[in-house]
Design a protein around this motif. Structure first.
Motif, PDB file in Angstrom:
ATOM      1  N   ILE A  93       0.927  -1.332  -0.024  1.00 39.06           N
ATOM      2  CA  ILE A  93      -0.201  -0.264   0.253  1.00 39.06           C
ATOM      3  C   ILE A  93       0.307   0.936  -0.017  1.00 39.06           C
ATOM      4  CG2 ILE A  93      -2.296  -1.859   1.342  1.00 39.06           C
ATOM      5  CD1 ILE A  93      -1.165   0.107   4.048  1.00 39.06           C
ATOM      6  N   VAL A  94       2.669   1.024  -0.183  1.00 35.53           N
ATOM      7  CA  VAL A  94       2.579   2.787  -0.231  1.00 35.53           C
ATOM      8  C   VAL A  94       4.021   2.284  -1.232  1.00 35.53           C
ATOM      9  CG1 VAL A  94       5.078   1.583   1.691  1.00 35.53           C
ATOM     10  CG2 VAL A  94       4.305   3.831   1.593  1.00 35.53           C
ATOM     11  N   PRO A  95       4.472   3.022  -1.989  1.00 38.18           N
ATOM     12  CA  PRO A  95       4.143   4.293  -1.936  1.00 38.18           C
ATOM     13  C   PRO A  95       2.895   4.904  -2.237  1.00 38.18           C
ATOM     14  CG  PRO A  95       4.891   4.099  -4.071  1.00 38.18           C
ATOM     15  CD  PRO A  95       5.725   2.442  -3.307  1.00 38.18           C
ATOM     16  N   CYS A  96       1.605   5.772  -1.863  1.00 46.74           N
ATOM     17  CA  CYS A  96       0.005   6.199  -1.515  1.00 46.74           C
ATOM     18  C   CYS A  96       0.204   7.160  -2.068  1.00 46.74           C
ATOM     19  CB  CYS A  96      -0.181   5.244  -0.446  1.00 46.74           C
ATOM     20  SG  CYS A  96       0.576   5.621   0.617  1.00 46.74           S
ATOM     21  N   PRO A  97       0.214   8.244  -2.561  1.00 45.58           N
ATOM     22  CA  PRO A  97      -0.519   9.651  -3.451  1.00 45.58           C
ATOM     23  C   PRO A  97      -1.874   9.093  -3.285  1.00 45.58           C
ATOM     24  CG  PRO A  97       1.066   8.598  -4.919  1.00 45.58           C
ATOM     25  CD  PRO A  97       0.489   7.578  -5.003  1.00 45.58           C
ATOM     26  N   PRO A  98      -2.090  11.006  -2.303  1.00 42.09           N
ATOM     27  CA  PRO A  98      -3.813  10.793  -2.258  1.00 42.09           C
ATOM     28  C   PRO A  98      -4.451  10.324  -3.263  1.00 42.09           C
ATOM     29  CG  PRO A  98      -2.547  12.218  -1.016  1.00 42.09           C
ATOM     30  CD  PRO A  98      -1.271  11.909  -1.611  1.00 42.09           C
ATOM     31  N   PRO A  99      -4.404  10.363  -4.538  1.00 40.93           N
ATOM     32  CA  PRO A  99      -4.799  10.126  -5.788  1.00 40.93           C
ATOM     33  C   PRO A  99      -5.322   9.214  -5.740  1.00 40.93           C
ATOM     34  CG  PRO A  99      -4.030  11.678  -6.023  1.00 40.93           C
ATOM     35  CD  PRO A  99      -3.050  11.500  -4.733  1.00 40.93           C
ATOM     36  N   VAL A 100      -4.497   8.016  -5.277  1.00 43.94           N
ATOM     37  CA  VAL A 100      -4.899   6.561  -5.930  1.00 43.94           C
ATOM     38  C   VAL A 100      -4.722   5.747  -4.570  1.00 43.94           C
ATOM     39  CG1 VAL A 100      -2.497   7.042  -8.226  1.00 43.94           C
ATOM     40  CG2 VAL A 100      -1.950   6.370  -5.757  1.00 43.94           C
ATOM     41  N   ARG A 101      -5.146   6.417  -3.953  1.00 45.23           N
ATOM     42  CA  ARG A 101      -5.185   5.079  -2.522  1.00 45.23           C
ATOM     43  C   ARG A 101      -6.566   4.397  -2.502  1.00 45.23           C
ATOM     44  NH1 ARG A 101      -3.277   9.814   2.147  1.00 45.23           N
ATOM     45  NH2 ARG A 101      -1.232   9.054   2.690  1.00 45.23           N
ATOM     46  N   ASP A 102      -7.672   4.965  -2.613  1.00 47.32           N
ATOM     47  CA  ASP A 102      -8.595   4.039  -3.297  1.00 47.32           C
ATOM     48  C   ASP A 102      -8.606   3.257  -4.243  1.00 47.32           C
ATOM     49  OD1 ASP A 102     -11.658   3.534  -1.696  1.00 47.32           O
ATOM     50  OD2 ASP A 102     -12.428   3.379  -4.137  1.00 47.32           O
ATOM     51  N   LEU A 103      -7.794   3.343  -5.032  1.00 54.73           N
ATOM     52  CA  LEU A 103      -7.742   2.471  -6.413  1.00 54.73           C
ATOM     53  C   LEU A 103      -6.529   1.667  -5.345  1.00 54.73           C
ATOM     54  CD1 LEU A 103      -7.492   1.918  -9.020  1.00 54.73           C
ATOM     55  CD2 LEU A 103      -4.881   3.194  -9.325  1.00 54.73           C
ATOM     56  N   ILE A 104      -5.714   1.632  -5.111  1.00 55.38           N
ATOM     57  CA  ILE A 104      -4.740   0.463  -4.311  1.00 55.38           C
ATOM     58  C   ILE A 104      -5.464  -0.420  -3.392  1.00 55.38           C
ATOM     59  CG2 ILE A 104      -2.750   0.480  -2.580  1.00 55.38           C
ATOM     60  CD1 ILE A 104      -2.038   2.876  -3.284  1.00 55.38           C
ATOM     61  N   LEU A 105      -6.841   0.061  -2.897  1.00 55.23           N
ATOM     62  CA  LEU A 105      -7.338  -0.112  -1.590  1.00 55.23           C
ATOM     63  C   LEU A 105      -8.696  -1.258  -2.440  1.00 55.23           C
ATOM     64  CD1 LEU A 105      -8.342   1.850   1.105  1.00 55.23           C
ATOM     65  CD2 LEU A 105      -6.096   0.133   1.282  1.00 55.23           C
ATOM     66  N   ARG A 106      -8.486  -0.771  -3.628  1.00 52.42           N
ATOM     67  CA  ARG A 106      -9.829  -1.434  -4.759  1.00 52.42           C
ATOM     68  C   ARG A 106      -9.309  -3.067  -5.404  1.00 52.42           C
ATOM     69  NH1 ARG A 106     -11.237   3.179  -6.180  1.00 52.42           N
ATOM     70  NH2 ARG A 106     -10.363   3.165  -8.397  1.00 52.42           N
ATOM     71  N   ASN A 107      -7.916  -2.492  -5.843  1.00 57.00           N
ATOM     72  CA  ASN A 107      -7.071  -3.876  -5.853  1.00 57.00           C
ATOM     73  C   ASN A 107      -7.118  -4.383  -5.113  1.00 57.00           C
ATOM     74  OD1 ASN A 107      -7.611  -2.557  -9.017  1.00 57.00           O
ATOM     75  ND2 ASN A 107      -5.799  -1.954  -8.957  1.00 57.00           N
ATOM     76  N   LEU A 108      -6.725  -4.260  -4.256  1.00 53.44           N
ATOM     77  CA  LEU A 108      -6.104  -5.089  -2.991  1.00 53.44           C
ATOM     78  C   LEU A 108      -7.039  -5.635  -2.284  1.00 53.44           C
ATOM     79  CD1 LEU A 108      -3.857  -5.714  -0.670  1.00 53.44           C
ATOM     80  CD2 LEU A 108      -4.537  -4.286   0.355  1.00 53.44           C
ATOM     81  N   SER A 109      -8.409  -5.367  -2.205  1.00 53.55           N
ATOM     82  CA  SER A 109      -9.528  -5.909  -1.934  1.00 53.55           C
ATOM     83  C   SER A 109      -9.685  -7.147  -3.140  1.00 53.55           C
ATOM     84  CB  SER A 109     -10.452  -5.605  -1.646  1.00 53.55           C
ATOM     85  OG  SER A 109     -11.247  -4.769  -2.630  1.00 53.55           O
ATOM     86  N   VAL A 110      -9.476  -7.735  -4.077  1.00 52.32           N
ATOM     87  CA  VAL A 110      -9.499  -8.234  -5.369  1.00 52.32           C
ATOM     88  C   VAL A 110      -8.332  -9.332  -4.621  1.00 52.32           C
ATOM     89  CG1 VAL A 110     -10.531  -9.055  -6.904  1.00 52.32           C
ATOM     90  CG2 VAL A 110     -12.203  -6.237  -5.962  1.00 52.32           C
ATOM     91  N   VAL A 111      -7.658  -8.926  -5.028  1.00 52.51           N
ATOM     92  CA  VAL A 111      -6.001  -9.968  -5.268  1.00 52.51           C
ATOM     93  C   VAL A 111      -5.820 -10.683  -4.214  1.00 52.51           C
ATOM     94  CG1 VAL A 111      -4.548  -8.474  -4.953  1.00 52.51           C
ATOM     95  CG2 VAL A 111      -4.313 -10.359  -6.894  1.00 52.51           C
ATOM     96  N   GLU A 112      -6.834 -10.009  -3.139  1.00 57.30           N
ATOM     97  CA  GLU A 112      -5.954 -10.657  -2.316  1.00 57.30           C
ATOM     98  C   GLU A 112      -6.791 -10.889  -1.246  1.00 57.30           C
ATOM     99  OE1 GLU A 112      -2.804 -12.509  -1.469  1.00 57.30           O
ATOM    100  OE2 GLU A 112      -2.602 -11.054  -3.037  1.00 57.30           O
ATOM    101  N   GLY A 113      -8.394 -11.156  -1.184  1.00 55.63           N
ATOM    102  CA  GLY A 113      -9.548 -11.342  -1.254  1.00 55.63           C
ATOM    103  C   GLY A 113      -9.832 -10.992   0.155  1.00 55.63           C
TER     104      GLY A 113
END
Length: 389
Positions: A93-113
């Motif tokens: 989840i890092v590096p994490c510029p504010p504009p892409v934080r939710d994108l990082i979490l959305r992808n993480l939620s699926v790829v790692e369940g």
């Protein structure tokens, strides 16, 4: 006088030998003796009737987000884990510029369940770069020892945004920015660099995880960006990449490569393939180019529903429906044409696919409807045969 003596324990030394009844002395955080320990200690523990073993080092975890709200890293410590490596496959989840934080979490939620609402509500974004993240972990004080890998997909997302999952070729400026982030991570304590070329790794809405669409040249540049740092390994969900390519990468950059791949796990369709991968790694190691297989010692297991049928996502029939909602999926699954496409894909599985048509391994765990309670604990193969299908 020892700092600590644990007495009368049943000691398992972690080397595979039979357990012994013994005392264990500890000085300055290190084991100073095993056997019959004489004398006093600043602290003594009577472990009679208890087992004593080295803490488990879990090389492949994904606590990158959870650690920001749960310093216990539950449930690992209760299972005997005392050290964990996070950031595997490049899904941190890092590096994490504010504009892409939710994108990082959305992808993480699926790829790692992981539950997306839990991620959104739980992550404490008091960091933006790798140095800040490491400082945050030190303030948190996790129960376990934690080592962090810099991640290809999250770095690509930080630089390219939504394009990270759409565009194979990064610009020269984007590549340089990514290399700088790898160098920064290594300078601030990363234990290595991780990525993925697994065809099983999909993100939110069915998009590919960013690193999986990048070319090998980009990955090579990022490994090179680990630079002159005297530490650091490479962890890679290698997909179908041959061991020869990984050995060449090891030889070029002087890094040990740890590959995680379903191809190194036994399957009925290709029973000798996994052994061939282990043999190829042994040859690479003998040549001085360390490549190691990193897989579990038991079969992979997945809990899933047909609303998020992750083990099937690498099959062509699912390529266009990963982002469908519940109503759309219901219609698709009833479509005979979809079923034929899925059967065709199962009849010709590609190397590295998680699911290869082993319906005797897919079990109904918890029926969603009370009317289907009788289906619990039955395999799909058993149910299909009982229905003459």
């Amino acid at each position: 006088m020892h700092d600590l003596v644990i007495r009368n324990a049943t000691v398992f030394d972690g080397l595979g030998g039979d357990p012994i009844q013994a005392d264990v002395a500890v000085d300055s955080g290190r084991i100073a003796g095993i056997g019959s320990i004489e004398g006093q200690a600043n602290h003594t523990v009577d472990a009679d009737g208890l087992s004593l073993a080295p803490g488990i080092v879990d090389l492949h975890t994904h606590y990158d987000a959870q650690i920001t709200w749960d310093k216990t890293l539950s449930p690992s410590p209760s299972l005997g884990v005392t050290s964990a490596v996070i950031g595997n496959c490049g899904f941190g989840i890092v590096p994490c510029p504010p504009p892409v934080r939710d994108l990082i979490l959305r992808n993480l939620s699926v790829v790692e369940g992981m539950d997306l609402d839990s991620l959104r509500n739980g992550v404490d974004w008091n960091f933006e770069n790798f140095a800040d993240y490491m400082s945050a972990l030190r303030r948190i004080g996790p129960y376990m020892n934690v080592a962090v890998l810099a991640g290809h997909s999250v770095i690509r997302t930080a630089v390219m945004g939504e394009d990270a999952s759409r565009r194979e070729q990064a610009t020269e400026e984007e590549l340089q920015a990514m290399c700088s982030m790898v160098d920064e991570a290594m300078s601030h304590g990363a234990v290595g660099f991780a990525g993925s070329y697994s065809l099983n790794h999909s993100g939110y809405g069915g998009v590919p995880m960013p690193s999986t669409i990048s070319n090998w040249t980009e990955f090579d540049h990022l490994v090179s960006a680990m630079g002159d740092h005297q530490h650091g390994i490479v962890q890679l969900a290698s997909g179908t990449s041959p061991v020869a390519d990984l050995a060449a990468l090891s030889a070029k950059h002087g890094r040990a490569i740890f590959q995680s791949t379903g191809m190194a796990m036994f399957n009925e369709q290709e029973p000798d393939r996994a052994l061939g991968i282990f043999d190829a790694c042994a040859t690479a190691n003998a040549d001085g180019h360390p490549v190691y297989v990193q897989i579990p010692c038991q079969p992979l297991s997945f809990d899933f529903t047909m609303a998020n049928a992750y083990p099937f996502y690498s099959h062509d029939a699912f390529a266009e429906i990963k982002a469908c909602n519940h109503e759309e999926l219901t219609a698709v699954f009833r479509d005979p044409a979809f079923r034929e496409r899925f059967r065709a894909s199962l009849n010709d599985p590609r190397p590295g696919m998680i699911f290869q048509g082993n319906w005797n391994r897919v079990t109904v765990a918890i029926p969603a409807l009370e009317a289907n309670e009788a289906l619990a604990n039955q395999t799909i193969e058993t149910l299909a045969r009982s229905q003459g299908r």
